[in-house]
Design a protein around this motif. Structure first.
Motif, PDB file in Angstrom:
ATOM      1  N   GLU A  83       0.816  -1.212   0.000  1.00 43.51           N
ATOM      2  CA  GLU A  83       0.000   0.000   0.000  1.00 43.51           C
ATOM      3  C   GLU A  83       0.849   1.261   0.000  1.00 43.51           C
ATOM      4  O   GLU A  83       0.380   2.335  -0.407  1.00 43.51           O
ATOM      5  N   SER A  84       2.116   1.153   0.415  1.00 41.39           N
ATOM      6  CA  SER A  84       2.980   2.337   0.481  1.00 41.39           C
ATOM      7  C   SER A  84       3.364   2.870  -0.888  1.00 41.39           C
ATOM      8  O   SER A  84       3.978   3.949  -0.983  1.00 41.39           O
ATOM      9  N   ALA A  85       3.004   2.165  -1.944  1.00 39.39           N
ATOM     10  CA  ALA A  85       3.261   2.679  -3.291  1.00 39.39           C
ATOM     11  C   ALA A  85       2.539   4.006  -3.534  1.00 39.39           C
ATOM     12  O   ALA A  85       2.888   4.750  -4.447  1.00 39.39           O
ATOM     13  N   MET A  86       1.539   4.316  -2.724  1.00 37.98           N
ATOM     14  CA  MET A  86       0.811   5.581  -2.847  1.00 37.98           C
ATOM     15  C   MET A  86       1.601   6.778  -2.329  1.00 37.98           C
ATOM     16  O   MET A  86       1.271   7.931  -2.621  1.00 37.98           O
ATOM     17  N   LEU A  87       2.643   6.534  -1.556  1.00 37.53           N
ATOM     18  CA  LEU A  87       3.376   7.634  -0.934  1.00 37.53           C
ATOM     19  C   LEU A  87       4.182   8.424  -1.961  1.00 37.53           C
ATOM     20  O   LEU A  87       4.729   7.858  -2.912  1.00 37.53           O
ATOM     21  N   ARG A  88       4.276   9.724  -1.724  1.00 33.42           N
ATOM     22  CA  ARG A  88       5.066  10.606  -2.573  1.00 33.42           C
ATOM     23  C   ARG A  88       6.261  11.144  -1.786  1.00 33.42           C
ATOM     24  O   ARG A  88       6.446  10.807  -0.627  1.00 33.42           O
ATOM     25  N   ALA A  89       7.061  11.995  -2.398  1.00 32.08           N
ATOM     26  CA  ALA A  89       8.353  12.347  -1.822  1.00 32.08           C
ATOM     27  C   ALA A  89       8.284  13.379  -0.705  1.00 32.08           C
ATOM     28  O   ALA A  89       9.147  13.392   0.174  1.00 32.08           O
ATOM     29  N   TYR A  90       7.290  14.256  -0.733  1.00 34.56           N
ATOM     30  CA  TYR A  90       7.221  15.341   0.233  1.00 34.56           C
ATOM     31  C   TYR A  90       5.975  15.228   1.097  1.00 34.56           C
ATOM     32  O   TYR A  90       4.953  14.704   0.660  1.00 34.56           O
ATOM     33  N   ASN A  91       6.067  15.787   2.303  1.00 33.73           N
ATOM     34  CA  ASN A  91       4.923  15.854   3.202  1.00 33.73           C
ATOM     35  C   ASN A  91       4.237  17.197   2.984  1.00 33.73           C
ATOM     36  O   ASN A  91       4.748  18.245   3.397  1.00 33.73           O
ATOM     37  N   LEU A 132      21.155  -0.714  15.122  1.00 39.24           N
ATOM     38  CA  LEU A 132      21.470   0.450  15.949  1.00 39.24           C
ATOM     39  C   LEU A 132      22.969   0.700  16.037  1.00 39.24           C
ATOM     40  O   LEU A 132      23.403   1.852  16.189  1.00 39.24           O
ATOM     41  N   ALA A 133      23.775  -0.348  15.927  1.00 40.98           N
ATOM     42  CA  ALA A 133      25.231  -0.193  15.996  1.00 40.98           C
ATOM     43  C   ALA A 133      25.774   0.653  14.862  1.00 40.98           C
ATOM     44  O   ALA A 133      26.846   1.259  14.980  1.00 40.98           O
ATOM     45  N   THR A 134      25.032   0.731  13.758  1.00 41.45           N
ATOM     46  CA  THR A 134      25.470   1.530  12.608  1.00 41.45           C
ATOM     47  C   THR A 134      25.100   3.006  12.755  1.00 41.45           C
ATOM     48  O   THR A 134      25.478   3.827  11.918  1.00 41.45           O
ATOM     49  N   GLY A 135      24.320   3.345  13.791  1.00 45.21           N
ATOM     50  CA  GLY A 135      23.835   4.702  13.941  1.00 45.21           C
ATOM     51  C   GLY A 135      22.514   4.947  13.238  1.00 45.21           C
ATOM     52  O   GLY A 135      22.007   6.074  13.215  1.00 45.21           O
ATOM     53  N   CYS A 136      21.928   3.906  12.681  1.00 46.17           N
ATOM     54  CA  CYS A 136      20.676   3.997  11.938  1.00 46.17           C
ATOM     55  C   CYS A 136      19.486   3.984  12.889  1.00 46.17           C
ATOM     56  O   CYS A 136      19.497   3.286  13.902  1.00 46.17           O
ATOM     57  N   ILE A 137      18.445   4.761  12.553  1.00 42.12           N
ATOM     58  CA  ILE A 137      17.203   4.778  13.330  1.00 42.12           C
ATOM     59  C   ILE A 137      16.214   3.817  12.685  1.00 42.12           C
ATOM     60  O   ILE A 137      15.861   3.991  11.513  1.00 42.12           O
ATOM     61  N   PRO A 138      15.751   2.798  13.400  1.00 38.13           N
ATOM     62  CA  PRO A 138      14.813   1.832  12.810  1.00 38.13           C
ATOM     63  C   PRO A 138      13.377   2.342  12.808  1.00 38.13           C
ATOM     64  O   PRO A 138      12.890   2.895  13.804  1.00 38.13           O
ATOM     65  N   LEU A 139      12.708   2.156  11.683  1.00 38.42           N
ATOM     66  CA  LEU A 139      11.282   2.426  11.508  1.00 38.42           C
ATOM     67  C   LEU A 139      10.641   1.079  11.212  1.00 38.42           C
ATOM     68  O   LEU A 139      10.747   0.555  10.105  1.00 38.42           O
ATOM     69  N   ALA A 315      -3.745  -0.934   6.130  1.00 43.14           N
ATOM     70  CA  ALA A 315      -2.329  -0.935   5.747  1.00 43.14           C
ATOM     71  C   ALA A 315      -1.931   0.384   5.092  1.00 43.14           C
ATOM     72  O   ALA A 315      -0.811   0.866   5.283  1.00 43.14           O
ATOM     73  N   LEU A 316      -2.837   0.966   4.312  1.00 45.40           N
ATOM     74  CA  LEU A 316      -2.561   2.265   3.702  1.00 45.40           C
ATOM     75  C   LEU A 316      -2.381   3.331   4.776  1.00 45.40           C
ATOM     76  O   LEU A 316      -1.457   4.160   4.703  1.00 45.40           O
ATOM     77  N   THR A 317      -3.242   3.319   5.781  1.00 35.67           N
ATOM     78  CA  THR A 317      -3.104   4.247   6.904  1.00 35.67           C
ATOM     79  C   THR A 317      -1.785   4.024   7.617  1.00 35.67           C
ATOM     80  O   THR A 317      -1.062   4.972   7.953  1.00 35.67           O
ATOM     81  N   ALA A 318      -1.439   2.758   7.839  1.00 36.44           N
ATOM     82  CA  ALA A 318      -0.174   2.432   8.505  1.00 36.44           C
ATOM     83  C   ALA A 318       1.017   2.941   7.714  1.00 36.44           C
ATOM     84  O   ALA A 318       1.972   3.492   8.291  1.00 36.44           O
ATOM     85  N   ALA A 319       0.993   2.781   6.402  1.00 36.62           N
ATOM     86  CA  ALA A 319       2.097   3.253   5.569  1.00 36.62           C
ATOM     87  C   ALA A 319       2.260   4.763   5.697  1.00 36.62           C
ATOM     88  O   ALA A 319       3.379   5.276   5.797  1.00 36.62           O
ATOM     89  N   ASN A 320       1.134   5.477   5.709  1.00 35.82           N
ATOM     90  CA  ASN A 320       1.201   6.925   5.859  1.00 35.82           C
ATOM     91  C   ASN A 320       1.709   7.330   7.233  1.00 35.82           C
ATOM     92  O   ASN A 320       2.474   8.294   7.361  1.00 35.82           O
ATOM     93  N   LEU A 321       1.305   6.610   8.275  1.00 38.14           N
ATOM     94  CA  LEU A 321       1.795   6.928   9.611  1.00 38.14           C
ATOM     95  C   LEU A 321       3.297   6.686   9.721  1.00 38.14           C
ATOM     96  O   LEU A 321       4.021   7.460  10.368  1.00 38.14           O
ATOM     97  N   LEU A 322       3.785   5.629   9.094  1.00 38.22           N
ATOM     98  CA  LEU A 322       5.227   5.373   9.085  1.00 38.22           C
ATOM     99  C   LEU A 322       5.981   6.468   8.334  1.00 38.22           C
ATOM    100  O   LEU A 322       7.068   6.895   8.741  1.00 38.22           O
ATOM    101  N   PHE A 323       5.412   6.943   7.222  1.00 39.59           N
ATOM    102  CA  PHE A 323       6.014   8.056   6.494  1.00 39.59           C
ATOM    103  C   PHE A 323       6.078   9.288   7.394  1.00 39.59           C
ATOM    104  O   PHE A 323       7.089  10.001   7.436  1.00 39.59           O
ATOM    105  N   GLU A 324       4.991   9.537   8.138  1.00 35.23           N
ATOM    106  CA  GLU A 324       4.963  10.679   9.052  1.00 35.23           C
ATOM    107  C   GLU A 324       6.021  10.529  10.145  1.00 35.23           C
ATOM    108  O   GLU A 324       6.634  11.519  10.569  1.00 35.23           O
ATOM    109  N   MET A 325       6.245   9.302  10.619  1.00 39.14           N
ATOM    110  CA  MET A 325       7.289   9.074  11.612  1.00 39.14           C
ATOM    111  C   MET A 325       8.651   9.441  11.049  1.00 39.14           C
ATOM    112  O   MET A 325       9.465  10.092  11.723  1.00 39.14           O
ATOM    113  N   MET A 326       8.913   9.023   9.819  1.00 39.93           N
ATOM    114  CA  MET A 326      10.181   9.384   9.177  1.00 39.93           C
ATOM    115  C   MET A 326      10.338  10.903   9.108  1.00 39.93           C
ATOM    116  O   MET A 326      11.438  11.443   9.275  1.00 39.93           O
ATOM    117  N   CYS A 327       9.216  11.594   8.884  1.00 40.78           N
ATOM    118  CA  CYS A 327       9.258  13.047   8.687  1.00 40.78           C
ATOM    119  C   CYS A 327       9.467  13.841   9.967  1.00 40.78           C
ATOM    120  O   CYS A 327       9.623  15.071   9.899  1.00 40.78           O
TER     121      CYS A 327
END
Length: 336
Positions: A83-91, A132-139, A315-327
């Protein structure tokens, strides 16, 4: 394997405008590449095997072995990716530009053991320690809420006790359920016992439903958690609440854990333990956007169960919420 700063291509087309001015991974734009094409990764981002070189990574944990009611959350990461295929590049709401701010990729799924929940927790803990050892933030895409326990074990190993913004219909602080200490109703009890949480910097938002005792949240309050029952959220914006939460969390490390059943089942029916009269998607966005400025060190979105998600909207809602977390992660660039 895509090179750093490259966009994924289909034929000769890609999102040239964004990729040419960026040194980060940039997913292809649906202006040039059909959404239905390609292998499903989160947001159509590049896939890579490890978190090396990444600022943030989407990672799936496909388990529902800890589920007490409806199964199916093991398929959550796959459906969220689709469902995340609907996401675009900017918020468009916050004007965040994640692909001009962070190197992000999809690093696949933890290799869980669907026959042994305790072994699965060990595998999750080890996998997240490596990330986490790489300094990466997990989503993180769940999976049932059991996964928060081993993830927070890994997070606390790196950062020490962390603050927690927990959005859920349920407190998930049971001690023993059907004789078992580990399951999706117990993760935050285990986290407190092991000293993984800074209890004065924990807030639980959206709690509701029937309980096994007159006050189902007494234990949470006794630990120092702030408990915001759903009745306190009805008919109002949660922006003022989140201003208070930001003060409560301060500058220390914070983990965000979002159970999709925090939302009312009218909006997100595809979940294992739905409860009526929940939060709206608007309030969900207010909570996540209200985390802007916090020192977020990890986020998860759990309990999407595709067998009960007949339209894909959960799932579409979840994908958008994850995108918002990244943002709202640190170092995010926003356009004025």
């Amino acid at each position: 394997k895509p090179k750093k700063g490259a966009c994924m291509k289909s034929g000769k087309t890609c999102n040239k405008k964004l990729s040419e001015k960026s040194r980060y991974n940039v997913p292809p734009s649906a202006e040039f590449v059909a959404r239905v094409s390609g292998i499903a990764t989160m947001g159509k981002l590049p896939y890579q095997e490890t978190a090396n070189g990444l600022d943030a990574a989407f990672i799936g944990v496909p388990i529902d072995t800890g589920t007490s009611n409806r199964p199916g959350a093991r398929f959550g990461p796959r459906q969220i990716r689709a469902e995340s295929a609907m996401l675009r590049a900017y918020n468009s709401g916050t004007r965040a530009a994640p692909y001009e701010s962070l190197m992000v990729a999809d690093i696949g799924d933890v290799n869980v053991n669907v026959y042994d929940l305790k072994d699965t927790c060990k595998r999750i803990r080890e996998a997240f320690r490596s990330v986490l050892a790489t300094g990466c933030i997990p989503l993180t895409m769940g999976g049932d809420h059991t996964i928060a326990y081993p993830i927070l074990q890994a997070v606390a190993d790196k950062h020490g006790p962390v603050g927690l913004v927990h959005v859920d219909a349920h407190a998930d602080t049971s001690d023993v359920v059907l004789g078992e200490k580990i399951g999706h109703g117990t993760p935050f009890r285990r986290c407190v016992e092991e000293g993984l949480l800074d209890c004065k910097r924990v807030v639980q938002i959206g709690l509701r439903g029937t309980g096994y005792s007159p006050d189902a949240y007494e234990w949470s309050r006794a630990q120092g958690f702030r408990v915001v029952q759903v009745e306190e959220c009805w008919f109002k914006s949660l922006a003022p609440l989140m201003a208070e939460v930001r003060t409560q969390m301060g500058s220390g490390p914070v983990y965000l854990s979002f159970d999709i059943d925090a939302l009312d089942p009218a909006f997100a029916p595809g979940t294992g333990t739905p409860e009526i009269a929940g939060l709206t998607p608007i309030q969900g966005l207010e909570i996540i956007r209200g985390c802007r400025g916090l020192n977020l060190v990890g986020c998860d979105l759990v309990e999407v169960s595709p067998p009960y998600d007949t339209t894909g909207n959960t799932a579409l809602t979840a994908a958008n919420l994850l995108f918002e977390m990244m943002c709202v992660l640190p170092k995010m660039k926003y356009y004025d």
